[in-house]
Motif scaffolding. Structure first.
Motif, PDB file in Angstrom:
ATOM      1  N   GLN A 304       0.719  -1.295   0.039  1.00 39.34           N
ATOM      2  CA  GLN A 304       0.017  -0.001   0.013  1.00 39.34           C
ATOM      3  C   GLN A 304       0.983   1.346   0.087  1.00 39.34           C
ATOM      4  OE1 GLN A 304      -3.076  -0.180   2.926  1.00 39.34           O
ATOM      5  NE2 GLN A 304      -4.104   1.682   2.259  1.00 39.34           N
ATOM      6  N   LYS A 305       2.130   1.260   0.535  1.00 42.16           N
ATOM      7  CA  LYS A 305       2.833   2.309   0.870  1.00 42.16           C
ATOM      8  C   LYS A 305       3.458   2.694  -0.659  1.00 42.16           C
ATOM      9  CE  LYS A 305       6.985   2.373   2.731  1.00 42.16           C
ATOM     10  NZ  LYS A 305       8.088   2.496   3.869  1.00 42.16           N
ATOM     11  N   ASP A 306       3.888   1.663  -1.376  1.00 43.26           N
ATOM     12  CA  ASP A 306       4.339   1.623  -2.610  1.00 43.26           C
ATOM     13  C   ASP A 306       3.309   2.073  -3.615  1.00 43.26           C
ATOM     14  OD1 ASP A 306       7.240   0.752  -2.016  1.00 43.26           O
ATOM     15  OD2 ASP A 306       6.549  -1.308  -1.903  1.00 43.26           O
ATOM     16  N   ALA A 307       2.111   1.724  -3.438  1.00 39.80           N
ATOM     17  CA  ALA A 307       0.931   2.027  -4.060  1.00 39.80           C
ATOM     18  C   ALA A 307       0.864   3.517  -4.216  1.00 39.80           C
ATOM     19  CB  ALA A 307      -0.214   1.433  -4.048  1.00 39.80           C
ATOM     20  N   ALA A 308       1.134   4.371  -3.013  1.00 35.91           N
ATOM     21  CA  ALA A 308       1.179   5.584  -3.254  1.00 35.91           C
ATOM     22  C   ALA A 308       2.029   6.397  -4.073  1.00 35.91           C
ATOM     23  CB  ALA A 308       1.147   6.086  -1.747  1.00 35.91           C
ATOM     24  N   ARG A 309       3.201   5.907  -3.979  1.00 38.18           N
ATOM     25  CA  ARG A 309       4.207   6.436  -5.173  1.00 38.18           C
ATOM     26  C   ARG A 309       3.875   6.110  -6.907  1.00 38.18           C
ATOM     27  NH1 ARG A 309       8.431   3.644  -2.972  1.00 38.18           N
ATOM     28  NH2 ARG A 309       7.418   3.189  -1.068  1.00 38.18           N
ATOM     29  N   LEU A 310       3.329   5.044  -6.729  1.00 36.05           N
ATOM     30  CA  LEU A 310       2.874   4.503  -8.184  1.00 36.05           C
ATOM     31  C   LEU A 310       2.010   5.414  -8.988  1.00 36.05           C
ATOM     32  CD1 LEU A 310       3.120   0.775  -7.939  1.00 36.05           C
ATOM     33  CD2 LEU A 310       4.780   2.081  -9.035  1.00 36.05           C
ATOM     34  N   LEU A 311       1.103   6.281  -8.197  1.00 29.60           N
ATOM     35  CA  LEU A 311       0.097   7.075  -8.753  1.00 29.60           C
ATOM     36  C   LEU A 311       0.911   8.540  -9.049  1.00 29.60           C
ATOM     37  CD1 LEU A 311      -2.725   6.560  -5.985  1.00 29.60           C
ATOM     38  CD2 LEU A 311      -2.473   5.498  -8.434  1.00 29.60           C
ATOM     39  N   ASP A 312       2.093   8.550  -8.930  1.00 28.75           N
ATOM     40  CA  ASP A 312       2.707   9.727  -9.451  1.00 28.75           C
ATOM     41  C   ASP A 312       2.349   9.868 -10.955  1.00 28.75           C
ATOM     42  OD1 ASP A 312       5.115  11.381 -10.524  1.00 28.75           O
ATOM     43  OD2 ASP A 312       5.306  11.778  -8.481  1.00 28.75           O
ATOM     44  N   PRO A 313       2.180  11.204 -11.259  1.00 31.36           N
ATOM     45  CA  PRO A 313       1.685  11.523 -12.742  1.00 31.36           C
ATOM     46  C   PRO A 313       2.800  11.094 -13.622  1.00 31.36           C
ATOM     47  CG  PRO A 313       1.124  13.139 -11.336  1.00 31.36           C
ATOM     48  CD  PRO A 313       1.877  12.695 -10.311  1.00 31.36           C
ATOM     49  N   SER A 314       3.861  11.432 -13.339  1.00 29.57           N
ATOM     50  CA  SER A 314       5.122  10.912 -14.034  1.00 29.57           C
ATOM     51  C   SER A 314       5.077   9.556 -14.739  1.00 29.57           C
ATOM     52  CB  SER A 314       6.505  11.279 -13.681  1.00 29.57           C
ATOM     53  OG  SER A 314       6.824  10.308 -12.452  1.00 29.57           O
ATOM     54  N   LEU A 315       4.413   8.597 -14.017  1.00 26.12           N
ATOM     55  CA  LEU A 315       4.506   7.156 -14.041  1.00 26.12           C
ATOM     56  C   LEU A 315       3.118   6.899 -15.089  1.00 26.12           C
ATOM     57  CD1 LEU A 315       5.723   5.979 -10.705  1.00 26.12           C
ATOM     58  CD2 LEU A 315       6.921   6.309 -12.638  1.00 26.12           C
ATOM     59  N   HIS A 316       2.243   7.784 -15.274  1.00 26.98           N
ATOM     60  CA  HIS A 316       0.895   7.424 -15.689  1.00 26.98           C
ATOM     61  C   HIS A 316       1.127   6.548 -17.093  1.00 26.98           C
ATOM     62  CE1 HIS A 316      -1.745  10.531 -13.276  1.00 26.98           C
ATOM     63  NE2 HIS A 316      -1.270   9.332 -12.610  1.00 26.98           N
ATOM     64  N   THR A 317       1.993   7.120 -17.957  1.00 27.39           N
ATOM     65  CA  THR A 317       2.158   6.548 -19.379  1.00 27.39           C
ATOM     66  C   THR A 317       2.414   5.030 -19.114  1.00 27.39           C
ATOM     67  OG1 THR A 317       2.484   8.409 -20.289  1.00 27.39           O
ATOM     68  CG2 THR A 317       3.194   6.595 -21.491  1.00 27.39           C
ATOM     69  N   GLU A 318       3.377   4.711 -18.319  1.00 28.30           N
ATOM     70  CA  GLU A 318       4.177   3.547 -18.251  1.00 28.30           C
ATOM     71  C   GLU A 318       3.232   2.414 -17.440  1.00 28.30           C
ATOM     72  OE1 GLU A 318       6.380   1.937 -19.660  1.00 28.30           O
ATOM     73  OE2 GLU A 318       7.460   3.895 -20.605  1.00 28.30           O
ATOM     74  N   MET A 319       2.354   3.084 -16.351  1.00 28.13           N
ATOM     75  CA  MET A 319       1.478   2.179 -15.633  1.00 28.13           C
ATOM     76  C   MET A 319       0.328   1.836 -16.545  1.00 28.13           C
ATOM     77  SD  MET A 319       2.908   1.636 -12.873  1.00 28.13           S
ATOM     78  CE  MET A 319       1.483   1.228 -11.552  1.00 28.13           C
ATOM     79  N   ALA A 320      -0.120   2.610 -17.455  1.00 34.73           N
ATOM     80  CA  ALA A 320      -1.413   2.468 -18.460  1.00 34.73           C
ATOM     81  C   ALA A 320      -1.556   1.054 -18.756  1.00 34.73           C
ATOM     82  CB  ALA A 320      -1.464   3.446 -19.524  1.00 34.73           C
ATOM     83  N   GLY A 321      -2.751   0.395 -18.421  1.00 32.46           N
ATOM     84  CA  GLY A 321      -2.928  -0.989 -18.820  1.00 32.46           C
ATOM     85  C   GLY A 321      -2.392  -2.299 -17.794  1.00 32.46           C
ATOM     86  N   LEU A 322      -1.531  -1.858 -17.018  1.00 29.41           N
ATOM     87  CA  LEU A 322      -1.220  -2.940 -16.338  1.00 29.41           C
ATOM     88  C   LEU A 322      -2.058  -3.121 -14.973  1.00 29.41           C
ATOM     89  CD1 LEU A 322       2.683  -1.606 -15.586  1.00 29.41           C
ATOM     90  CD2 LEU A 322       1.873  -3.228 -17.341  1.00 29.41           C
ATOM     91  N   ALA A 323      -2.136  -4.713 -14.783  1.00 28.65           N
ATOM     92  CA  ALA A 323      -2.791  -4.999 -13.605  1.00 28.65           C
ATOM     93  C   ALA A 323      -2.129  -4.925 -12.205  1.00 28.65           C
ATOM     94  CB  ALA A 323      -3.657  -6.409 -13.979  1.00 28.65           C
ATOM     95  N   VAL A 324      -2.235  -3.935 -11.766  1.00 31.80           N
ATOM     96  CA  VAL A 324      -1.465  -3.809 -10.263  1.00 31.80           C
ATOM     97  C   VAL A 324      -2.579  -3.750  -9.308  1.00 31.80           C
ATOM     98  CG1 VAL A 324       0.231  -2.194  -9.301  1.00 31.80           C
ATOM     99  CG2 VAL A 324       0.052  -2.132 -11.724  1.00 31.80           C
TER     100      VAL A 324
END
Length: 355
Positions: A304-324
């Protein structure tokens, strides 16, 4: 067991321990100023050791209990790892980058119903927090055991079962921020991340060892983690979809071992573990590299702590479509520890005279 390097570094550890002991002595004798907030009690949660002992979920447990007892608690943290300075109060416009991953996690965990603030200077932070939130009845300081400028009304010391402070050494020979004698400031000691089946005899032995350093008869409790059902990071990602048991694990925490063990016992197959240091700020390049181990049918699990950092806007493109998915955790106490600690809170939050 101590290594050869431990013994080589012991002289430096003694020097550091001496400096910390002098600092504590000056505070204990009143030669360095310390402040107690009279009408608003302050609870402190922290540890002697560098690294994760479970402070965030234990703070959440305390805050939830305080709310159930009719209090209006707030959380104040230093905000380690954030890219901002000064006092900041959690709001919908903040992120893990501006508030820090753990404070942002607490803010979202309580749905914004609990004020969460950060400030490098805890004394300044307390004054500003109480000015902006006058309805607060108690403040919980996160990771403030060595912060002596504020004198807490109730101090909770955490130590992991697998890394008990009385087996450790002061930096740089070990991982302690100060000597084991620092345990004497605690009003309660909680042994965290315990085996749920920890025998009573072993609990008694640990308690006896802790009380060589703590004050006599200080309560010692034992807690463990209860892992929850995986929660999708992106809205609309359902667990009912077809996924295999193969997962990719992504962590940026101090001690990922317990989570890794839990996932394996739960039947998941970790095909790859991207392991980073605590509070690590993930980059788009790192997410792109992680995707080389991701394929349809697999999920990416994180904390849950890491998830907070994965929501950073700079990661949106790479995170798109991933089942996280993140794995929520909650604190559970062994035996009657929860009730015993719960019964201590009313006396702990009684207003004290200002010293």
């Amino acid at each position: 067991m101590p290594t050869l390097l431990t013994y080589v570094l012991l002289p430096f550890a003694w020097l550091y321990a001496g400096i910390m002991a002098m600092r504590n002595w000056l505070y204990d004798r009143g030669w360095k100023p310390t402040t107690r907030f009279g009408t608003v009690p302050v609870l402190s949660v922290g540890n002697l050791r560098v690294g994760g002992t479970g402070k965030t979920p234990h703070v959440a447990w305390l805050v939830q209990e305080l709310r159930q007892q009719g209090q209006q608690p707030a959380i104040l943290s230093r905000g380690y790892g954030r890219r901002t300075n000064g006092f900041r109060l959690g709001s919908a416009t903040e992120t893990a980058v501006t508030l820090g991953d753990e404070p942002w996690q607490q803010f979202t965990h309580f749905g914004g119903q609990v004020p969460v603030a950060v400030c490098e200077n805890r004394l300044t932070g307390l004054h500003e927090l109480l000015r902006q939130q006058p309805g607060i009845t108690v403040v919980v300081l996160d990771d403030a055991y060595q912060h002596r400028r504020v004198q807490p009304d109730f101090s909770v010391l955490l130590t992991e079962q697998q890394r008990l402070f009385y087996h450790d050494y002061v930096l740089p020979a070990g991982r302690l921020r100060e000597s084991r004698a620092g345990a004497a400031r605690a009003d309660v000691v909680v042994v965290t991340k315990c085996d749920p089946a920890l025998p009573v005899l072993e609990q008694q032995q640990i308690t006896q060892r802790i009380r060589r350093y703590s004050r006599p008869h200080v309560p010692v409790f034992f807690s463990t983690y209860a892992y929850g059902v995986p929660v999708p990071l992106a809205a609309g990602e359902l667990l009912e979809q077809e996924f295999s048991a193969e997962i990719v694990l992504l962590t940026g925490i101090a001690q990922p071992g317990p989570l890794r063990e839990y996932l394996r016992e739960a039947g998941y197959q970790i095909v790859y573990h991207a392991e980073f240091a605590d509070h690590h700020a993930f980059t788009a390049e790192e997410i792109a590299a992680l995707k080389t181990h991701y394929e349809p049918g697999r999920r990416i699990f994180t904390t849950q702590k890491d998830a907070a950092r994965l929501l950073d806007p700079s990661l949106h493109t790479e995170m798109a479509g991933l089942a996280v998915f993140y794995i929520p955790i909650a604190v559970e106490f062994l035996a009657d520890g929860a009730n015993r600690l719960r019964q201590l809170l009313p006396a702990a939050i009684q207003p004290q005279a200002v010293v």
